[in-house]
Design an enzyme around this catalytic site. Structure first.
Site, PDB file in Angstrom:
ATOM      1  N   ILE A  97      40.735  50.401  10.427  1.00 53.60           N
ATOM      2  CA  ILE A  97      40.839  50.377  11.876  1.00 53.60           C
ATOM      3  C   ILE A  97      41.031  51.766  12.478  1.00 53.60           C
ATOM      4  O   ILE A  97      40.802  51.964  13.671  1.00 53.60           O
ATOM      5  CB  ILE A  97      41.995  49.436  12.290  1.00 53.60           C
ATOM      6  CG1 ILE A  97      41.783  48.903  13.705  1.00 53.60           C
ATOM      7  CG2 ILE A  97      43.347  50.106  12.127  1.00 53.60           C
ATOM      8  CD1 ILE A  97      42.694  47.740  14.047  1.00 53.60           C
ATOM      9  N   CYS A 178      45.331  45.448   0.112  1.00 51.55           N
ATOM     10  CA  CYS A 178      46.141  46.398  -0.658  1.00 51.55           C
ATOM     11  C   CYS A 178      47.136  47.128   0.243  1.00 51.55           C
ATOM     12  O   CYS A 178      46.728  47.853   1.156  1.00 51.55           O
ATOM     13  CB  CYS A 178      45.241  47.413  -1.358  1.00 51.55           C
ATOM     14  SG  CYS A 178      44.106  46.646  -2.531  1.00 51.55           S
ATOM     15  N   ASP A 181      50.021  46.554   6.127  1.00 52.37           N
ATOM     16  CA  ASP A 181      51.135  46.823   7.031  1.00 52.37           C
ATOM     17  C   ASP A 181      52.073  45.618   7.017  1.00 52.37           C
ATOM     18  O   ASP A 181      51.666  44.493   7.315  1.00 52.37           O
ATOM     19  CB  ASP A 181      50.591  47.055   8.440  1.00 52.37           C
ATOM     20  CG  ASP A 181      51.635  47.618   9.394  1.00 52.37           C
ATOM     21  OD1 ASP A 181      52.834  47.360   9.173  1.00 52.37           O
ATOM     22  OD2 ASP A 181      51.245  48.308  10.350  1.00 52.37           O
ATOM     23  N   THR A 255      45.468  53.312  -6.909  1.00 49.84           N
ATOM     24  CA  THR A 255      45.139  53.777  -5.566  1.00 49.84           C
ATOM     25  C   THR A 255      46.169  54.808  -5.101  1.00 49.84           C
ATOM     26  O   THR A 255      47.208  55.006  -5.732  1.00 49.84           O
ATOM     27  CB  THR A 255      45.124  52.597  -4.587  1.00 49.84           C
ATOM     28  OG1 THR A 255      46.440  52.018  -4.549  1.00 49.84           O
ATOM     29  CG2 THR A 255      44.126  51.538  -5.022  1.00 49.84           C
TER      30      THR A 255
END
Length: 316
Positions: A97, A178, A181, A255
């Site tokens: 986003i 993943c 928020d 990650t």
């Protein structure tokens, strides 16, 4: 033009630096509506995002393979690039986003593509110049089989609103959530990326038997997501043994956020859910949700916190 901040003679292969793409960590997803979106999945310009795949498909007179993996909230793209190494021939899309973050992922992708092309060409030229050199031939073969990252791209969009505009019914085989928020305050729980309404949309674009991967370091958020997936008739949780056999699961802890959690000795939780073939078929009630199985799944993937690693939400 954003200065990517690298000292390289060839601007086409310069990798961007994150310090030039920093932005707010959170966006109000309920108010984020100023996005381009297609009227239907057929209107998405996939050939612009994956030009090499489109060109090879055109040359072979076959349709371009559709996107099958989607990372919702892909951040700076570390999972996308890990997946590209494991599945080099599967089109993979990240949806994010935040505009500056998407710019970073796109520039990183272009740099990795160019770098892979140059390595392949150099190795092939060396092998051609020395046809009897076994090591040169081996290097050329390795370069030809290395990931090209032509199957990766990222888009700026709000996945909570426009998923069916981008993906056809039963198109996707893997979805990733993943380090989402957590939206800790109760009044903000409606902003969480997993809800019963959103699960219905996700299931619509997923193939029967497709997988949804969830990882977080926030215990409360993991309980929330597992509860919602488990209570939905559209999904069923995979057992621990199935996760051990899945090469995708270890990539989740490699990650950027996963490495950050490991550096902070925080907890990590992993769960994988499969879209049910028949939502109306009876099933066994889910086991108690206490995050124990999710912590064991992270341990199986390669990470177990040391004693005292119960600090929740260290990456936020």
């Amino acid at each position: 033009m954003v200065d990517v901040g690298e000292d390289d003679d060839d601007a086409d292969v310069r990798h961007p630096q994150k310090k030039f793409f920093r932005t707010r960590a959170h966006v109000n997803v309920l108010n984020a509506n100023d996005f381009w979106y297609p009227v239907n999945p057929a209107a998405v310009p996939w050939a612009e995002y994956f030009p090499a795949l489109a060109a090879s498909s055109s040359a072979a007179a076959v349709p371009m393979p559709p996107v099958e993996f989607v990372d919702i909230g892909c951040g700076y793209g570390s999972l996308l690039f890990e997946l590209a190494k494991i599945y080099p021939h599967t089109p993979i899309l990240g949806i994010e986003i935040r505009e500056k973050v998407v710019q970073y992922v796109q520039q990183s992708t272009l740099a990795l593509r160019e770098e892979a092309r140059k390595l392949t060409m150099a190795a092939a030229a060396k092998a051609a110049a020395a046809p009897n050199d076994v090591s040169a031939a081996s290097a050329a073969a390795a370069a030809a089989n290395a990931p090209t990252f032509e199957n990766v791209w990222a888009l700026k969009n709000n996945a909570m609103r426009f998923m069916p505009n981008f993906f056809a019914k039963e198109q996707l085989s893997k979805l990733f959530f993943c380090f989402a928020d957590p939206h800790f305050k109760r009044k903000n729980h409606r902003k969480r990326i997993v809800s019963q309404a959103l699960l219905a949309e996700y299931a619509y674009v997923m193939k029967p038997g497709g997988f949804a991967y969830v990882i977080t370091d926030v215990a409360d958020l993991m309980l929330w997501m597992v509860d919602h997936f488990s209570s939905s008739p559209l999904f069923e949780r995979l057992p621990r043994e199935a996760l051990k056999a899945d090469p995708t699961v270890p990539a989740l802890i490699r990650t950027d956020e996963g490495l950050k959690v490991q550096g902070n000795n925080g907890n990590m939780y992993i769960a994988v859910f499969r879209k049910r073939l028949d939502p109306l078929a009876p099933r066994e009630p889910p086991p108690p949700n206490d995050n124990a199985a999710a912590a064991l799944a992270a341990s199986d993937a390669g990470y177990t916190p040391k004693e005292g690693g119960e600090r929740r939400g260290m990456t936020w």
